[in-house]
Motif scaffolding. Structure first.
Motif, short mmCIF file in Angstrom:
data_model
loop_
_atom_site.label_atom_id
_atom_site.label_comp_id
_atom_site.label_asym_id
_atom_site.label_seq_id
_atom_site.Cartn_x
_atom_site.Cartn_y
_atom_site.Cartn_z
N PRO A 190 45.15 -8.95 -5.47
CA PRO A 190 46.60 -9.16 -5.49
C PRO A 190 47.36 -8.35 -4.45
N SER A 191 46.76 -7.29 -3.93
CA SER A 191 47.40 -6.50 -2.88
C SER A 191 47.61 -7.33 -1.62
N GLY A 192 46.82 -8.41 -1.49
CA GLY A 192 46.90 -9.26 -0.31
C GLY A 192 45.80 -9.02 0.69
N ASP A 193 45.22 -7.82 0.69
CA ASP A 193 44.15 -7.47 1.63
C ASP A 193 42.80 -7.84 1.02
N PRO A 194 42.06 -8.78 1.62
CA PRO A 194 40.79 -9.21 1.03
C PRO A 194 39.59 -8.34 1.38
N SER A 195 39.82 -7.22 2.06
CA SER A 195 38.70 -6.36 2.45
C SER A 195 37.95 -5.87 1.22
N PRO A 196 36.60 -5.95 1.21
CA PRO A 196 35.84 -5.51 0.05
C PRO A 196 35.85 -4.00 -0.11
N SER A 197 35.92 -3.56 -1.35
CA SER A 197 35.85 -2.13 -1.65
C SER A 197 34.40 -1.73 -1.86
N GLY A 198 34.17 -0.43 -1.94
CA GLY A 198 32.83 0.06 -2.24
C GLY A 198 32.34 -0.45 -3.58
N ALA A 199 33.25 -0.51 -4.55
CA ALA A 199 32.89 -1.02 -5.88
C ALA A 199 32.52 -2.49 -5.83
N ASP A 200 33.25 -3.27 -5.02
CA ASP A 200 32.94 -4.70 -4.85
C ASP A 200 31.53 -4.88 -4.32
N ILE A 201 31.18 -4.10 -3.31
CA ILE A 201 29.86 -4.20 -2.68
C ILE A 201 28.77 -3.80 -3.67
N LYS A 202 28.99 -2.71 -4.38
CA LYS A 202 27.99 -2.22 -5.34
C LYS A 202 27.76 -3.25 -6.45
#
Length: 238
Positions: A190-202
């Motif tokens: 929802p922030s608008g930025d689709p960059s994956p976080s470390g948690a997303d990758i894990k």
């Protein structure tokens, strides 16, 4: 005498002479040139005409844009937020949200009966329409058969503005229940930025780890942002 509402009946109740015939003029422009000649607020007005036959919809349309920031965001706004807009009733909100539902269904129809991987742009358009404007995170899974045709499209979890709990073993359990041989993971930011976080990758790598021995392929994990998206496959993260 007819009991129906005349096409321009709203103007009879309009006390401002400057608005006389406004709806008919807007209809005439739409019929002549389509939506391309209408500003965002005018198209929102047009969508509200039938649901609000005797109200001036211009201030409502402008309030929607001011509150939500854009035409797509207004169209996809949740019911509770729409109730905050003066002049919108439950019936008018129903009609308004039906338009967004129609947009989502239209995009989904582009790949629903075909192999998903052969209709990739249609899949992404659908996901962008369904999730791109959401104010909370959603985690959904597209379950595919051995020919990569869609078995099911399910929202597995919903969360807050910046977090959705995801349980990898539950994702794979559901895939086994559906006899799916491949899955596509999707969630929105929802922030608008689709960059994956470390948690997303894990989390993604954990699902891949559990799925692989069971013969289930994770084709991709797509993160949907406000105006763009990213693919884990494209970023070589899986």
């Amino acid at each position: 005498m007819s009991q129906g509402i005349p096409e321009d009946a709203d103007t009879a109740a309009d006390k401002d002479p400057g608005h006389k015939g406004h709806r008919q003029r807007l209809r005439d422009r739409f019929r002549k040139t389509g939506e391309q000649d209408l500003a965002d607020y005018e198209l929102l007005e047009f969508l509200l005409f039938s649901a609000l036959p005797r109200q001036d919809t211009k201030p409502i349309a402008k309030a929607l844009l001011k509150r939500f920031g854009s035409f797509p965001a207004a169209l996809a706004a949740p019911r509770e937020r729409l109730k905050e807009i003066a002049g919108l009733s439950d019936i008018s909100i129903d009609a308004f949200q039906a338009v967004h539902a129609a947009v989502v269904r239209y995009h989904r129809s582009g790949f629903n009966d075909r192999k998903v991987l052969e209709s990739w742009s249609g899949v992404v358009d659908y996901l962008q329409a369904a999730m791109g404007q959401s104010e909370i995170e959603q985690f959904r899974v597209l379950f595919l058969d051995k020919k990569n045709a869609l078995i099911a499209d399910e929202v597995q979890q919903t969360g807050t503005v910046d977090h959705t709990p995801v349980y990898p073993r539950e994702v794979i359990r559901r895939a086994l229940e559906l006899s799916a041989t491949a899955i596509i993971l999707v969630h929105n930011h929802p922030s608008g930025d689709p960059s994956p976080s470390g948690a997303d990758i894990k989390m993604t790598r954990k699902i891949v780890e559990i799925a692989e021995p069971l013969g289930i392929t994770v084709h991709d994990h797509i993160i949907i942002g406000l105006k763009s998206n990213v693919s884990f496959r494209g970023l070589k993260l899986i």
